[in-house]
Write an enzyme that holds these catalytic residues in place. Sequence first.
Site, PDB file in Angstrom:
ATOM      1  CG  ASP A  12      96.840  70.171  -0.398  1.00  0.00           C
ATOM      2  OD1 ASP A  12      97.046  70.103   0.781  1.00  0.00           O
ATOM      3  OD2 ASP A  12      97.178  69.308  -1.173  1.00  0.00           O
ATOM      4  CE1 TYR A  17      97.942  63.422   8.496  1.00  0.00           C
ATOM      5  CE2 TYR A  17      99.850  61.706   8.870  1.00  0.00           C
ATOM      6  CZ  TYR A  17      98.448  62.097   8.439  1.00  0.00           C
ATOM      7  OH  TYR A  17      97.821  60.978   7.956  1.00  0.00           O
ATOM      8  NE  ARG A  49     106.946  70.236   3.222  1.00  0.00           N
ATOM      9  CZ  ARG A  49     105.825  70.024   2.665  1.00  0.00           C
ATOM     10  NH1 ARG A  49     105.545  70.387   1.484  1.00  0.00           N
ATOM     11  NH2 ARG A  49     104.996  69.337   3.257  1.00  0.00           N
ATOM     12  CG  ASP A 104      95.931  67.496   3.226  1.00  0.00           C
ATOM     13  OD1 ASP A 104      95.674  66.548   2.267  1.00  0.00           O
ATOM     14  OD2 ASP A 104      96.962  68.251   3.208  1.00  0.00           O
ATOM     15  CD  GLU A 105      94.629  66.750  -2.006  1.00  0.00           C
ATOM     16  OE1 GLU A 105      94.046  67.041  -2.906  1.00  0.00           O
ATOM     17  OE2 GLU A 105      95.655  65.987  -1.882  1.00  0.00           O
TER      18      GLU A 105
HETATM   19  N1  DCP Z   1     100.754  61.583   4.479  1.00  0.00           N
HETATM   20  C1  DCP Z   1     101.223  60.435   4.723  1.00  0.00           C
HETATM   21  N2  DCP Z   1     101.946  59.392   3.941  1.00  0.00           N
HETATM   22  C2  DCP Z   1     102.022  60.049   2.693  1.00  0.00           C
HETATM   23  C3  DCP Z   1     101.841  61.376   2.355  1.00  0.00           C
HETATM   24  C4  DCP Z   1     101.458  62.167   3.308  1.00  0.00           C
HETATM   25  O1  DCP Z   1     100.790  59.649   5.962  1.00  0.00           O
HETATM   26  N3  DCP Z   1     102.931  59.269   1.701  1.00  0.00           N
HETATM   27  C5  DCP Z   1      99.999  62.494   5.638  1.00  0.00           C
HETATM   28  C6  DCP Z   1     101.078  63.443   6.071  1.00  0.00           C
HETATM   29  C7  DCP Z   1     100.484  64.809   5.404  1.00  0.00           C
HETATM   30  C8  DCP Z   1      99.089  64.494   4.835  1.00  0.00           C
HETATM   31  O2  DCP Z   1      98.820  63.215   4.819  1.00  0.00           O
HETATM   32  O3  DCP Z   1     100.604  65.903   6.143  1.00  0.00           O
HETATM   33  C9  DCP Z   1      98.401  65.093   3.652  1.00  0.00           C
HETATM   34  O4  DCP Z   1      99.328  64.974   2.395  1.00  0.00           O
HETATM   35  P1  DCP Z   1      99.752  66.100   1.575  1.00  0.00           P
HETATM   36  O5  DCP Z   1     100.482  65.174   0.389  1.00  0.00           O
HETATM   37  O6  DCP Z   1      98.728  67.066   1.249  1.00  0.00           O
HETATM   38  O7  DCP Z   1     101.098  66.619   2.226  1.00  0.00           O
HETATM   39  P2  DCP Z   1     101.035  67.969   3.213  1.00  0.00           P
HETATM   40  O8  DCP Z   1      99.665  68.419   3.336  1.00  0.00           O
HETATM   41  O9  DCP Z   1     101.844  67.436   4.432  1.00  0.00           O
HETATM   42  O10 DCP Z   1     102.003  68.911   2.416  1.00  0.00           O
HETATM   43  P3  DCP Z   1     101.733  69.926   1.361  1.00  0.00           P
HETATM   44  O11 DCP Z   1     102.065  71.393   1.888  1.00  0.00           O
HETATM   45  O12 DCP Z   1     102.759  69.600   0.170  1.00  0.00           O
HETATM   46  O13 DCP Z   1     100.248  69.810   0.873  1.00  0.00           O
HETATM   47 MG    MG Z   2      98.427  69.213   2.234  1.00  0.00          MG
END
Ligand code: DCP
Ligand code: MG
Length: 488
Positions: A12, A17, A49, A104-105
């Site tokens: 992950d 973004y 955060r 991203d996963e």
């Molecule tokens: N995203 C989105 N709407 C959401 C949740 C996420 O558009 N409700 C987008 C933004 C994130 C990406 O999807 O960057 C990936 O989601 P993740 O839940 O994996 O979140 P992040 O990668 O940003 O953070 P983490 O470090 O917790 O994985």
């Molecule tokens: Mg992520």
Amino acid sequence: MDDHSRVIIHFDIDCFYAQVEMVKNPKLRSVPLGIQQKTVVVTSNYLAREYGIKKCMRISEAKELCPNLVLVKGEDLYDYRQTSNKVFELLQSYSPFVEKLGMDENFVDVTELVKERLQQAQKADLVGFVFGDVNSTECVCGCQERLLKGSEIAQEIRDKVYTNLGLTTCAGIAHNKILAKIVGSENKPNKQTVLFPNDALELMLSLRSVRRIPWIGNAAADVLERISITTVEELHNCDLEQLGRVFDRDKAKNLKDLSFGIDNTPVKTTGKPLSIGLEDACKLTEEKAVQTKFHELLKRLLILVKEDGRIPKVIRITVRKFNPLHPMGGLRETRQCHINIPLTNEEKFIQTAMNLFWKIINRNGSFKVTVLGLSFTKFADKPSEKNTLNTFLMKTSQKEYFESDASCSNQEPVLKRGKFLQDNVENSENAIECPPGVDKTVFKELPLEVQQEIWSDYTRNKQLMDKNSKSKLSKPNTLFNFLQRQKH
Ligand code: DCP
Ligand code: MG
């Protein structure tokens, strides 16, 4: 039965973004950064955060928590998709079994790689964190050693993603997908965690709510709640009969298994998506505005289709009409039709979309549309003519011979030159003779190894024919025979 034989890694990308934006503009690394879509922060970097900023928080609230928050617009997903594809490709260099889960996963099944490395008698060392008891009793099947090797491989891959793409990631290593996914988020960001099967139950119980179990969606969780099951422990203790009253047997068994962390589903190699589409929330009451919105959607969509490389065969529109009884929702309606339109002919696409639109909306009345969407489904990833050289070569080799260009699309993909031409034409000393009966121009443009194959086919055929000149043997499906058939 819980099978421990596999090693699965779940990757992950950290604050996805936000990281893509920080790679584009490294100055953003040292400031609290939020990615804005409409009125919310969809994600933020880890610095932001620390101020308590959460995903999907309203901009106003985020600014209150962190007045210095730098906001970057993240509505254009192009760069995120590109980065996502690069990560996917990198993972594929470690295993053919890579399954994309969102942008991203990814799951990667590294069982074979682990086996190979253990056969080379390399000792396995733990890398990263372990969930639960490091010294828990070893399972007799050898899974502990395999998972330790998996942890080394996970670190190696994460290092590569960082070196090549500048992105930090988290990884979970376990014997199945659900456990790898859950355990990967135990230590964040830029960390990895391994889980041994003996600790699976403890990990599942640590989630507490059934809603936190991946793949148990809100709908299933709501039904569970109706029969008073809200915690993982309650799901463990309920009997299948009780679940069977509200779910079918397979679903009931599946829910129960998931709650124990049992998941024998394979890592499915991700192929291309079945459809590519976009939709926007809007308030449209006039024909002209609908056309403009379709134009806007089409423009973005064509970029995606170009990236994808296939030729769309069906266009579909989605419309949600305003419904005073459900001002925030209501049903979406779709209409679709086959198309044979060059991707350059935007006007024809809009006309087709409008014709579909008038099948949903009464042309003679007033209307209010709150969602408009456009998508392409059913793609021809092979040229439309069945018996072309391209089709033949596509069947013959997995290599990417094709390039596409939306500006001249709806034509057959063209053979990629460059590298191959250099190999076999420019270096004339190594040139392979073109067999009689084969078009010299086509032959010249083929990769060296394909030329070689055609030449060997020709010599083999010749020997056969010489031996048995009256033979009526059917011709095998070789490249040489194919090219001969094309000539006649
Ligand atoms: N995203 C989105 N709407 C959401 C949740 C996420 O558009 N409700 C987008 C933004 C994130 C990406 O999807 O960057 C990936 O989601 P993740 O839940 O994996 O979140 P992040 O990668 O940003 O953070 P983490 O470090 O917790 O994985
Ligand atoms: Mg992520």
